[in-house]
Design an enzyme around this catalytic site. Structure first.
Site, short mmCIF file in Angstrom:
data_model
loop_
_atom_site.label_atom_id
_atom_site.label_comp_id
_atom_site.label_asym_id
_atom_site.label_seq_id
_atom_site.Cartn_x
_atom_site.Cartn_y
_atom_site.Cartn_z
CG ASP A 1 4.43 8.99 1.18
OD1 ASP A 1 4.18 7.76 1.17
OD2 ASP A 1 4.69 9.63 0.15
C1 BGC Z 1 4.41 6.83 -2.01
C2 BGC Z 1 2.91 6.97 -1.79
C3 BGC Z 1 2.28 5.61 -1.66
C4 BGC Z 1 2.96 4.86 -0.52
C5 BGC Z 1 2.40 3.47 -0.27
C6 BGC Z 1 5.06 5.91 -0.97
O1 BGC Z 1 6.36 5.62 -1.34
O2 BGC Z 1 5.02 8.09 -1.97
O3 BGC Z 1 2.35 7.69 -2.84
O4 BGC Z 1 0.91 5.74 -1.44
O5 BGC Z 1 4.34 4.72 -0.83
O6 BGC Z 1 2.72 2.61 -1.30
#
Ligand code: BGC
Length: 745
Positions: A271
């Site tokens: 993530d």
């Molecule tokens: C989120 C993800 C997301 C990523 C990119 C993170 O903060 O938890 O679900 O895909 O950001 O935007």
């Protein structure tokens, strides 16, 4: 391999891909599996042999905010990623979070996760995935950062609206269909967030301590089925820790369970900002650090040179990346963003999903559908009636081409047949500043409330809109309460006091406390954050063009404290520091992520959602699976048999005894009579959505695979099938059981 050979290789792959994706039935059989990723091992071996260490390491971290590098020298394209689960996120500048200012990147806003889940429709989940993939391809994307399939453990969870359900089987079946829909249309999924990301509070530091049984039976099941049955190519490691290890360096989760037990052959990406180490991460199975290269850039090169990481490990990570790259035909940059992302075909899918997601919770004296012959003046009250829900929620925000609000939908559908007066009734909650939340649970605004009462007094019918909104339910923080915000209960009571002919529509993604508003409402509906076409779908249901057929994918509890994690006192946790990992990333702060976080103890174990309420005999506002129709259904003639493989086949007759065409979601639960292991009262083991014309009947056939009747044995670290007697229950919700019979397992 020469550039020319590689180019030929890619066009052959594209051709094969086209051929294979045309064969067979769309949802039931997929031609894609983990084996799909294994077709190019020899070519990949020779590519890896020709690569420098620098080229290999360059592939293992973000090249920019939403891409990772290919091998330019060999003409191997970068991997392009796109948020999010409900619409392809707008194009951003390469190294930041600001909009790139494109005019073509407005996408279809699809209903959010719990709305899709409320359809209980495999076909809709497949079409949803297909629609997402079509729009991703128009934008030149290879991998969608979704579906988001964690279990809704607490109703306050900031991402409960993104996730599907409190039930692992419902979440798993939808995840499988969504994944097939995406991957059969030449885009890879990235199942997120692996694993046990069930709260946003301390999401970057919390350690989820959970038994192996609850982990496998409840929290991992959707991931497992999407990997094993739909051949998911990507997985995103969650921010949190599971049983003491960060998900991005969790050998047990990534190597042991995902790759060895489930046979996953694709890639794990972190993530955003969720990587914490170099050696541990790459050894545990992390392929890509996103975004940036704090751990898997120069630090990895150093570790390779010093021998702390062997080149074989890095080669394996590169191999997994190349498999996905070969399986997804790249889109040349000049072909991307040539036309508007949102297209009519996908807008139609968004409408179909929204239409089936709306849940009719209550309908006293057939208050719905609205009779326009008797209704001249309608007061639409509540700021949520005219609020847009596409943006918000951080990563899951969508720059929607358009979004029909409930008010717009009603106006379009009613036209001149009645007079509509709209008043906001309460202010719409807007977070003043990103990530700085003020509590939305304050008292009613007297001025707005007075206007609402006035409008209600002059109307034949009030449609009251209550609920939350994407600023209240969002990534990065959990709700502090499920009470209706902005003094909505008070406004609703004042309105109903002058005009008891009040219908209430709930706009939310997660559960809200309905104790006050439910008795005041003649009819009550959940209409979710329902996408670009949400307002049209709602109007069609309210006016009877469509009979409602959504079913709750989670329990609506009486009160928040009844929820297992709350009642056991294991949520919310206390901690000294709440450095949110995403906030730190945006603010370019380093270090907070390594803060010692609190422990989230999953003491309720497998007793999540209705499994808890039923086993503890706790009454709820509306049970899991509940949802009424304008028609009525008669269930009869249940019979079962067992196949040689031990699967349960069942059939019964379903008749639409109402006077309109309608759809019904039938649910099969299994309750063990005697069991050597602790079990919930009953568990969902199958479901189907059936379309029936008024007066028609159908023999419904369902199959419960033997595998779905197993439990996790912690001693043997595997699934066990317990023989014995059980009751098979067929119902219209978990609490409304229509037929039952004893079966031998
Ligand atoms: C989120 C993800 C997301 C990523 C990119 C993170 O903060 O938890 O679900 O895909 O950001 O935007």
């Amino acid at each position: 391999m020469s550039k020319l050979k590689l180019a030929l290789h890619f066009s052959l792959l594209t051709f094969l891909f086209f051929l294979s994706s045309c064969v067979g039935s769309r949802v039931k059989k997929t031609t894609i599996s983990q084996a799909t990723l294994m077709q190019w091992e020899d070519s990949i071996t020779s590519i890896i042999r020709s690569m420098t260490l620098e080229e290999k390491v360059a592939m293992l971290h973000g090249k920019n905010m939403f891409s990772s590098a290919g091998i330019p020298r060999l003409g191997i394209a970068d991997l392009e990623y796109a948020d999010g689960p409900f619409g392809i996120r707008e194009e951003m500048v390469p190294h930041g979070w600001n909009s790139a200012g494109l005019t073509t990147d407005s996408a279809t806003f699809f209903p959010t996760g719990s709305a899709l889940a409320a359809t209980w429709s495999i076909d809709d989940a497949y079409n949803y995935g297909k629609g997402m993939a079509k729009e991703a391809r128009l934008r030149g994307k290879d991998m969608i950062l979704g579906p988001a399939i964690n279990i809704q453990r607490i109703p306050t969870g900031g991402r409960s609206y993104e996730y599907f359900s409190e039930d692992p089987l419902l979440a798993a079946r939808l995840a499988v269909a969504y994944t097939k829909g995406v991957q059969e249309n030449k885009v890879a999924v990235c199942l997120k967030h692996y694993a046990v990301n069930n709260q946003e509070l301390f999401r970057g530091t919390v350690d989820a301590r959970i038994s192996q049984r609850a982990l496998h039976e409840v929290y991992l099941l959707p991931f497992q089925q999407a990997v094993e049955e739909a051949g998911a190519f990507g997985v995103m490691a969650a921010y949190n820790k599971v049983n003491g290890r960060w998900c991005s360096e969790n050998d047990e989760l990534e190597n042991h369970i995902l790759r060895k037990q489930w046979g996953f052959r694709g890639i794990v990406i972190s993530d955003w900002g969720g990587t914490h180490s170099t050696v541990d991460a790459v050894k545990a199975g992390l392929n890509v650090e996103m975004p940036g290269q704090r751990f898997l850039g120069d630090a990895l090169l150093d570790s390779l040179r010093s021998g702390a990481v062997s080149e074989e490990v890095v080669d394996e990570r590169v191999r997994e990346l190349l498999r996905v790259r070969f399986a997804i035909p790249p889109i040349p940059a000049e072909k991307a963003n040539q036309q508007t992302t949102s297209q009519p075909e996908q807008q139609h899918i968004a409408y179909e999903v929204a239409k089936r997601s709306i849940v009719l919770l209550k309908n006293t004296d057939h208050a719905l559908p609205i009779n326009l012959i008797k209704t001249r003046r309608i007061a639409v009250i509540g700021a949520l009636a005219d609020a847009h829900q596409a943006q918000g929620g951080v990563g899951a925000g969508v720059k929607a081409l358009y979004e029909i609000t409930p008010l717009e939908g009603l106006k379009r559908a009613i036209g001149n047949d009645a007079e509509i007066t709209y008043v906001p009734g309460y202010p719409y909650y807007q977070a003043q500043q990103r990530f700085q939340r003020v509590s939305p649970w304050h008292e009613a605004d007297t001025q707005l409330m007075t206007e609402a009462v006035e409008a209600a007094r002059n109307a034949d019918l009030v449609i009251f809109f209550a609920g939350t909104g994407r600023e209240v339910e969002t990534e990065g923080s959990d709700r502090q309460s499920i009470l209706l915000p902005m003094g909505q209960d008070e406004v609703a009571a004042a309105v109903a006091a002058v005009n008891p002919n009040m219908l209430t529509v709930i706009v939310s993604g997660g559960a809200v406390d309905l104790r006050s508003i439910q008795p005041l409402s003649k009819a009550l509906l959940m209409s979710w954050f329902n996408g670009s076409e949400g307002g049209n779908a709602l109007a069609d249901v309210l006016l009877g063009k469509v009979s409602p057929s959504g079913k709750l994918p989670f329990t609506l509890p009486m009160r928040l404290d009844d929820n297992p994690a709350y009642s056991l006192g294991v949520y919310p946790q206390q901690a000294q520091q709440n450095g949110d990992v995403f906030v730190d990333l945006v603010n370019k702060k380093k270090g907070e992520q390594s803060a010692q976080g609190p422990v989230a103890s999953y003491e309720e174990d497998i007793f999540v959602g209705y499994r808890w309420y039923e086993s503890k005999n706790i009454s709820v506002m509306y049970p899991f699976g509940h949802g009424l129709s304008y028609a009525s259904f008669e269930y009869s003639k249940l019979s079962t048999s067992t196949t040689r493989q031990g699967d349960i086949e069942l059939q019964f007759t379903l008749k639409n005894t109402g006077n309109c065409d309608a759809e019904e979601v039938v649910q099969a639960y299994v309750s063990r009579i005697h069991s050597a292991v602790q079990r919930p009262q009953k568990e969902l083991k199958g479901f189907a959505r059936i379309q029936l014309k008024a007066g028609a009947s159908q023999t419904v056939k369902m199959l419960i695979p033997r595998a779905n009747l197993c439990h996790w044995n912690e001693k043997t670290d595997g699934w066990d099938y317990e023989q014995g007697e059980a009751t098979l229950l067929i119902g219209s919700s978990s609490a409304d059981i229509k037929l039952e019979t004893t079966i031998k397992l």
